[in-house]
Design an enzyme around this catalytic site. Sequence first.
Site, PDB file in Angstrom:
ATOM      1  CG  ASP A  13     -41.061 -62.265  86.603  1.00 20.76           C
ATOM      2  OD1 ASP A  13     -40.727 -62.418  87.728  1.00 20.76           O
ATOM      3  OD2 ASP A  13     -42.091 -61.799  86.142  1.00 20.76           O
ATOM      4  CE  LYS A  16     -34.012 -62.110  88.815  1.00 16.52           C
ATOM      5  NZ  LYS A  16     -35.120 -61.757  87.783  1.00 16.52           N
ATOM      6  N   GLY A  40     -39.463 -61.998  92.845  1.00 17.81           N
ATOM      7  CA  GLY A  40     -40.253 -63.344  93.369  1.00 17.81           C
ATOM      8  C   GLY A  40     -39.467 -64.470  92.830  1.00 17.81           C
ATOM      9  CG  HIS A  41     -36.120 -65.075  92.941  1.00 20.95           C
ATOM     10  ND1 HIS A  41     -34.679 -64.552  93.818  1.00 20.95           N
ATOM     11  CD2 HIS A  41     -36.379 -64.199  92.176  1.00 20.95           C
ATOM     12  CE1 HIS A  41     -34.336 -63.553  93.010  1.00 20.95           C
ATOM     13  NE2 HIS A  41     -35.208 -63.048  92.148  1.00 20.95           N
ATOM     14  CD  GLN A 223     -36.378 -56.203  91.235  1.00 19.77           C
ATOM     15  OE1 GLN A 223     -35.358 -55.674  91.760  1.00 19.77           O
ATOM     16  NE2 GLN A 223     -37.510 -56.714  92.012  1.00 19.77           N
TER      17      GLN A 223
HETATM   18  P1  IMO Z   1     -38.068 -60.792  89.783  1.00 19.92           P
HETATM   19  O1  IMO Z   1     -36.937 -60.676  90.589  1.00 19.92           O
HETATM   20  C1  IMO Z   1     -40.583 -58.733  87.113  1.00 19.92           C
HETATM   21  C2  IMO Z   1     -41.318 -54.457  87.640  1.00 19.92           C
HETATM   22  C3  IMO Z   1     -42.777 -54.283  87.893  1.00 19.92           C
HETATM   23  C4  IMO Z   1     -42.873 -53.008  87.038  1.00 19.92           C
HETATM   24  C5  IMO Z   1     -41.417 -51.986  87.723  1.00 19.92           C
HETATM   25  C6  IMO Z   1     -41.507 -51.135  88.611  1.00 19.92           C
HETATM   26  O2  IMO Z   1     -39.260 -61.658  90.415  1.00 19.92           O
HETATM   27  O3  IMO Z   1     -37.455 -60.980  88.489  1.00 19.92           O
HETATM   28  P2  IMO Z   1     -41.770 -51.770  91.408  1.00 19.92           P
HETATM   29  O4  IMO Z   1     -42.615 -52.278  92.195  1.00 19.92           O
HETATM   30  O5  IMO Z   1     -40.268 -52.401  91.476  1.00 19.92           O
HETATM   31  O6  IMO Z   1     -41.454 -50.228  91.666  1.00 19.92           O
HETATM   32  O7  IMO Z   1     -42.357 -51.938  89.714  1.00 19.92           O
HETATM   33  O8  IMO Z   1     -40.720 -53.155  87.773  1.00 19.92           O
HETATM   34  N1  IMO Z   1     -40.737 -55.374  88.518  1.00 19.92           N
HETATM   35  C7  IMO Z   1     -40.489 -56.802  88.219  1.00 19.92           C
HETATM   36  N2  IMO Z   1     -40.833 -57.403  86.958  1.00 19.92           N
HETATM   37  N3  IMO Z   1     -39.843 -59.371  87.825  1.00 19.92           N
HETATM   38  C8  IMO Z   1     -39.556 -58.917  89.027  1.00 19.92           C
HETATM   39  O9  IMO Z   1     -38.795 -59.269  89.905  1.00 19.92           O
HETATM   40  C9  IMO Z   1     -39.837 -57.322  89.097  1.00 19.92           C
HETATM   41  N4  IMO Z   1     -39.638 -56.562  90.003  1.00 19.92           N
HETATM   42  C10 IMO Z   1     -40.308 -55.575  89.664  1.00 19.92           C
HETATM   43  O10 IMO Z   1     -43.577 -55.078  87.265  1.00 19.92           O
HETATM   44  O11 IMO Z   1     -43.093 -52.822  85.800  1.00 19.92           O
HETATM   45 MG    MG Z   2     -40.769 -62.780  89.356  1.00 21.45          MG
END
Ligand code: IMO
Ligand code: MG
Length: 423
Positions: A13, A16, A40-41, A223
């Site tokens: 988050d 990106k 989530g972008h 992530q």
């Molecule tokens: P973007 O691309 C923030 C976190 C989840 C959890 C951990 C494991 O939007 O930056 P999972 O469902 O992947 O097995 O969860 O990873 N997590 C994220 N946190 N932004 C994301 O994606 C995330 N994708 C997974 O909150 O702590």
């Molecule tokens: Mg996100």
Amino acid sequence: MAINAVIGAQWGDEGKGKIIDILSSDADVVVRAQGGNNAGHTITRGEEIYKFRLMPSGILCKDTLCLIGNGVVLDPRYLLKEIKYLEKRGIDCGNLRIDPRAHVIMPWHIEIDTLAEALRGDNKIGTTRRGIGPCYMDKADRSGIRIYDLIHPDLCRQKTLRSGIAKNRMISRYYEGEELNLRAIADEYIEYGKELKKYVADISVLIYDAVKDEKNILFEGAQGSLLDIDTGTYPYVTSSSTVAGGFSTGGGIGPVLFENVVGVAKAYTTRVGEGPFPTEFSNEIAEILCKRGCETGIAGRSCRVGWFDSVIVRHAVRVNGLTSLAFNKLDTFRDIGRIKVCTAYRKPDGTIMNNFPPALEELDGCTPVYTEFEGFYEDITGCESYDALPSACKNYIESLEELCGCRISMVGVGPERRQTLMR
Ligand code: IMO
Ligand code: MG
């Protein structure tokens, strides 16, 4: 020709989407190589706001080839929903290609993700419950179902029934949950395979050909570096390789071809889900940052807020070999007073820890060491150049460059593309 990559330098988050949008404007090919619809972008284009979880953001550019690589775990239900959402908004998805080696998230993965979290109780990870971890488990176990299987009805039925029997046993006997109807799942997924078949192509070959044709290629990370399965804050991580090395394996392309690896960080730090977070704080300033930064994530989950932590960003600079940093949401700091930055952690015995430790137990009793910076009170959202920023902002940015050991090449002063100052 260049292969560029955009990577989260914190816990996800980081904004990106906006940086990817800027860099993809002259990319011929945009690639997702890891993760799934846990990402989530958000991309703001004037009045229009687009939210993606799985689709490479390049889809907004008409001629850009959008690739989903072998390292991704793909929920076909979700991808088809996203294709329909985009097509309804007039965006053609004809340039999408999916690698046949990518693994399919099946309904039991989502079920097991939820059941496993419940069983972990106080030790829960706080996953997105989208089946990401269980799908990568099957991949490593060599029992997964891949896109290739999905688009071949006989294979899809056979593997769904075979894999599903074992999963149903696990669900009912170990987790005491309800068994799934495997025949119905097979019928349903065969239909998804038919719909997705036209998009399937060998991504490794497409990228290699694009390299030979001297095209611009952009890898869009999902992530963040601290959520990486190997170098992140294990076990509070996601199940994919979120760092630069993962782009190479997840796209089927050699590592030396990458030229620029841009890390994205925010002016502060956030994290959704559980796990350590040394600079976390909660007071009215945290609430302001959360509100101004629209920090609910696109999954609608509230997040935790902390000061900028240069220990974790230095870690990201190292594990990815970042060539520059893009720095987002500086505008959210307006009027909050002095700004803190964590430079190191202090252990209970008084010694200083400069590098993020390999095990979370090492963080027990540690406290962040802060440096404070002068705040600013001007509205910077309309600034058109880096030089036009108040001196307090520039001082903050330039000090962070020193602390992180990496050049900051872009500074975000608002959600829109034009609100990104190039240096
Ligand atoms: P973007 O691309 C923030 C976190 C989840 C959890 C951990 C494991 O939007 O930056 P999972 O469902 O992947 O097995 O969860 O990873 N997590 C994220 N946190 N932004 C994301 O994606 C995330 N994708 C997974 O909150 O702590
Ligand atoms: Mg996100």
